[in-house]
Design a protein around this motif. Sequence first.
Motif, PDB file in Angstrom:
ATOM      1  N   SER A   7       0.816  -1.219   0.000  1.00 38.45           N
ATOM      2  CA  SER A   7       0.000   0.000   0.000  1.00 38.45           C
ATOM      3  C   SER A   7       0.848   1.267   0.000  1.00 38.45           C
ATOM      4  O   SER A   7       0.459   2.277  -0.598  1.00 38.45           O
ATOM      5  N   ASN A  11       0.161   6.316  -6.924  1.00 38.87           N
ATOM      6  CA  ASN A  11      -1.099   7.045  -6.995  1.00 38.87           C
ATOM      7  C   ASN A  11      -0.868   8.552  -6.948  1.00 38.87           C
ATOM      8  O   ASN A  11      -1.438   9.309  -7.743  1.00 38.87           O
ATOM      9  N   ASP A  12      -0.033   8.992  -6.008  1.00 37.12           N
ATOM     10  CA  ASP A  12       0.270  10.429  -5.882  1.00 37.12           C
ATOM     11  C   ASP A  12       0.918  10.973  -7.155  1.00 37.12           C
ATOM     12  O   ASP A  12       0.588  12.085  -7.597  1.00 37.12           O
ATOM     13  N   LYS A  46       0.557   4.043  -2.905  1.00 31.06           N
ATOM     14  CA  LYS A  46       0.282   5.448  -2.614  1.00 31.06           C
ATOM     15  C   LYS A  46       1.245   6.356  -3.364  1.00 31.06           C
ATOM     16  O   LYS A  46       0.848   7.389  -3.909  1.00 31.06           O
TER      17      LYS A  46
END
Length: 79
Positions: free
Chosen positions: A64, A71-72, A68
């Motif tokens: 995760s 994703n960012d 992240k």
Amino acid sequence: MTVIKLQYPIKCEGREITELEIRRSKTKDVLFSKKSTKSDGDAMVHLIATLSGLPPSAIEETDSSDFKRANDLVESFLV
């Protein structure tokens, strides 16, 4: 192209993946990921997969914290 070093490497199609090479998105990438999925989370998994050239199943296996970071990065393309 931006490279994200994975803190926790994954396996994909029998090989170890230690980094994601993510290209900038095009409008068609974003539209396709939204049309082909049911939720925003699924759409982001699909978009990261498209931009990195990996299957969505590989992105789903990322830790995760690595997800992240990816994703960012992708979200920064959309601003």
